[in-house]
Design an enzyme around this catalytic site. Structure first.
Site, mmCIF file in Angstrom:
data_model
loop_
_atom_site.group_PDB
_atom_site.id
_atom_site.type_symbol
_atom_site.label_atom_id
_atom_site.label_comp_id
_atom_site.label_asym_id
_atom_site.label_seq_id
_atom_site.Cartn_x
_atom_site.Cartn_y
_atom_site.Cartn_z
ATOM 1 N N ASP A 1 0.790 -1.232 0.000
ATOM 2 C CA ASP A 1 0.000 0.000 0.000
ATOM 3 C C ASP A 1 0.815 1.271 0.000
ATOM 4 O O ASP A 1 0.348 2.322 0.443
ATOM 5 C CB ASP A 1 -0.892 -0.023 1.253
ATOM 6 C CG ASP A 1 -0.091 -0.372 2.500
ATOM 7 O OD1 ASP A 1 1.130 -0.128 2.491
ATOM 8 O OD2 ASP A 1 -0.675 -0.886 3.477
ATOM 9 N N GLU B 1 -0.325 -9.113 -1.095
ATOM 10 C CA GLU B 1 -0.866 -8.581 0.178
ATOM 11 C C GLU B 1 -2.119 -7.740 -0.108
ATOM 12 O O GLU B 1 -2.263 -6.590 0.336
ATOM 13 C CB GLU B 1 0.173 -7.767 0.963
ATOM 14 C CG GLU B 1 -0.176 -7.573 2.425
ATOM 15 C CD GLU B 1 0.847 -6.699 3.169
ATOM 16 O OE1 GLU B 1 0.802 -5.478 3.032
ATOM 17 O OE2 GLU B 1 1.694 -7.273 3.868
ATOM 18 N N GLU C 1 -2.139 4.851 3.425
ATOM 19 C CA GLU C 1 -2.079 3.475 2.925
ATOM 20 C C GLU C 1 -3.458 2.864 2.654
ATOM 21 O O GLU C 1 -3.633 2.081 1.714
ATOM 22 C CB GLU C 1 -1.295 2.587 3.896
ATOM 23 C CG GLU C 1 0.202 2.883 3.958
ATOM 24 C CD GLU C 1 0.559 4.082 4.826
ATOM 25 O OE1 GLU C 1 -0.344 4.684 5.461
ATOM 26 O OE2 GLU C 1 1.755 4.447 4.862
ATOM 27 N N HIS D 1 6.849 4.846 12.955
ATOM 28 C CA HIS D 1 7.069 5.708 11.782
ATOM 29 C C HIS D 1 5.791 6.232 11.125
ATOM 30 O O HIS D 1 5.849 6.968 10.137
ATOM 31 C CB HIS D 1 7.872 4.956 10.722
ATOM 32 C CG HIS D 1 7.098 3.872 10.033
ATOM 33 N ND1 HIS D 1 6.217 4.134 8.996
ATOM 34 C CD2 HIS D 1 7.046 2.545 10.220
ATOM 35 C CE1 HIS D 1 5.669 2.995 8.598
ATOM 36 N NE2 HIS D 1 6.151 2.009 9.330
ATOM 37 N N ARG E 1 2.833 8.040 9.431
ATOM 38 C CA ARG E 1 2.584 9.449 9.121
ATOM 39 C C ARG E 1 1.446 10.031 9.961
ATOM 40 O O ARG E 1 1.508 11.187 10.364
ATOM 41 C CB ARG E 1 2.223 9.610 7.638
ATOM 42 C CG ARG E 1 3.429 9.852 6.755
ATOM 43 C CD ARG E 1 3.031 9.921 5.286
ATOM 44 N NE ARG E 1 4.225 9.779 4.460
ATOM 45 C CZ ARG E 1 4.855 10.797 3.877
ATOM 46 N NH1 ARG E 1 4.403 12.015 3.996
ATOM 47 N NH2 ARG E 1 5.941 10.578 3.153
ATOM 48 N N HIS F 1 13.546 5.029 12.511
ATOM 49 C CA HIS F 1 13.245 5.198 11.088
ATOM 50 C C HIS F 1 13.930 6.466 10.563
ATOM 51 O O HIS F 1 14.073 7.439 11.299
ATOM 52 C CB HIS F 1 11.719 5.301 10.955
ATOM 53 C CG HIS F 1 11.188 5.144 9.566
ATOM 54 N ND1 HIS F 1 11.290 6.135 8.618
ATOM 55 C CD2 HIS F 1 10.533 4.121 8.961
ATOM 56 C CE1 HIS F 1 10.712 5.732 7.485
ATOM 57 N NE2 HIS F 1 10.252 4.498 7.669
#
Ligand code: UD1
Ligand code: UDP
Length: 373
Positions: free
Chosen positions: A99, A121, A135, A216, A218, A248
């Protein structure tokens, strides 16, 4: 024998590389295919770590990463860059995974050329377009036109059927992350030196229980990240615990974590680990604290309790299996749930059981057979 099919596998970030190298290995070993690889370079250092350990040399590297890149600039570069590669390669199939911006753009560029897309996936859904962001929308976009949907679990396949996707195009294969985990575990067994870089930290923290940590997302930037850092600070006050936190490379993560956590005795802020060393961290960890997707899949396979710092998850299988628990991004809740696992043996034992809801390590083989049909 009929003419081999050309499969172009497109990826750009660390987790895509980890989840696709088993498939690329399988395609390369199979005479029915010509395997070509295009990396976008959406990630640089963290992608290269995986390419190196997996021995992959891409045929195309768009080297697109910019510091603190925006989603629109990144997506624009990806679409035009991958489009040019597709015009040159003219593959029979494009494979994308998951994604990310690279996966969504790679799929869209293929669709613009009427090249069929295989989605690895497929079918993960949180049901909330803001968690995980962006995502959830990326994978819905890919799912809306992919020709083949490789769902890791029956739950994911069912989500696709609910969206009226042709059931004949949906295949439950397992998640290739379990293939990757098996592969790396075997490699480490054969060559232990691949994962011995944590020895000095292991010595420094001897006698303490290790909390392995990653973060990590967003959607957690800002207040969410500060709350997570605050929780870590409070957990690390204990003298029976140490936190190992490979940070990250996203500057939005690093700035907050360095500001809040640098210099604490019981917290090791370290550079991103390559995959063998991350597997070692999973191995020595008493529990994992994470907002990562992949870690939610790996930890249950290894019987490591994982507290997921998110409000929702598109991977309910780990929670259903009892190895994962959603704890959100509220600092009090993260601290309370971590302390419960540290102080309540029964609660810990209930979560510390190995399950394989995400696959059996043979997903790549199944996908290859389906692509050959
Ligand atoms: C990306 C994916 C996310 C995935 C995550 C895995 C999107 C929109 N986001 O998020 O779905 O879960 O990767 O880690 O596709 N950077 C480096 N070196 C690296 C990698 C990143 O310096 O090797 C820095 C750069 O400043 C870069 C920034 O991190 O601009 C953000 O990278 P980006 O790929 O846009 O987003 P991630 O947060 O990594
Ligand atoms: N990982 C790694 N080194 C690290 C942190 C994570 O190799 O320092 C691996 C981890 O084992 C998992 C994947 O990276 O397979 C998860 O990537 P990430 O958390 O960046 O992305 P997500 O899965 O959330 O998309």
């Amino acid at each position: 024998m009929s003419k081999p099919r050309t499969i172009l596998t497109v990826f750009g970030t660390r987790p895509e590389a980890i989840k696709l190298f088993p498939l690329v290995h399988a395609l390369e070993a199979d005479e029915r295919f010509v395997s070509r690889v295009c990396v976008s370079g959406q990630h640089r250092g963290m992608l290269d770590q995986v390419l190196e350990i997996a021995g992959l040399v891409p045929h195309h590297d768009l080297d697109l990463m910019h510091p603190d890149q925006t989603l629109d600039a990144l997506t624009a570069g990806l679409l035009t860059g991958i489009g040019k590669v597709l015009d040159e390669e003219r593959p029979d199939f494009v494979v994308v995974q998951g994604d990310t911006a690279t996966a969504m753009s790679g799929a869209l560029a293929a669709y613009y050329r009427k090249i069929p897309v295989a989605h690895v996936e497929a079918g993960l859904r949180s049901g909330d377009i803001h968690h995980p962001w962006p995502e959830e929308v990326n994978r819905r976009i890919i799912g809306s036109f992919a020709a083949l949907h490789f769902a890791p679990t029956e739950t994911a396949a069912e989500a696709l059927r609910r969206e009226n996707i042709d059931p004949a195009a949906i295949h439950v294969t397992g998640n290739t992350v379990i293939d990757a985990l098996h592969w790396i575990t075997d490699r480490i067994e054969a060559r232990p030196e691949l994962a011995q870089g944590l020895t000095s930290l292991e010595q420094r923290f001897e006698g303490r229980r290790i909390v392995g940590m990653t973060s990590h997302r967003r959607e957690n930037f800002g207040d969410g990240m500060r709350a997570i850092a605050d929780a870590v600070k409070r957990i690390a006050v204990r003298d029976d615990v140490a936190v190992i936190f490979p940070v990250h490379l996203n500057p939005n993560v690093r700035a907050v974590m360095n500001e809040e956590l640098a210099g604490l005795d019981n917290v090791a802020l370290i550079e991103p680990l390559d995959y063998p060393h991350f597997a070692r961290l999973l191995d020595i960890a008493y529990l994992m604290l994470t907002d990562s997707g992949g870690v939610q899949e790996e930890a249950p396979a290894l019987g490591k309790p994982v507290l997921v710092m998110r409000e929702t998850t598109e991977r309910p299988e780990g929670v259903e299996a009892g190895t994962a628990k959603l704890v959100g991004t509220d600092a009090d809740r993260i601290v309370a749930e971590t302390e419960r696992l540290l102080d309540d043996e029964m609660a810990y034992a209930a979560m510390a059981r190995a399950h394989n809801p995400f696959g059996d390590g043979r997903a790549a083989k199944r996908i290859v057979e389906l692509l050959a049909r």
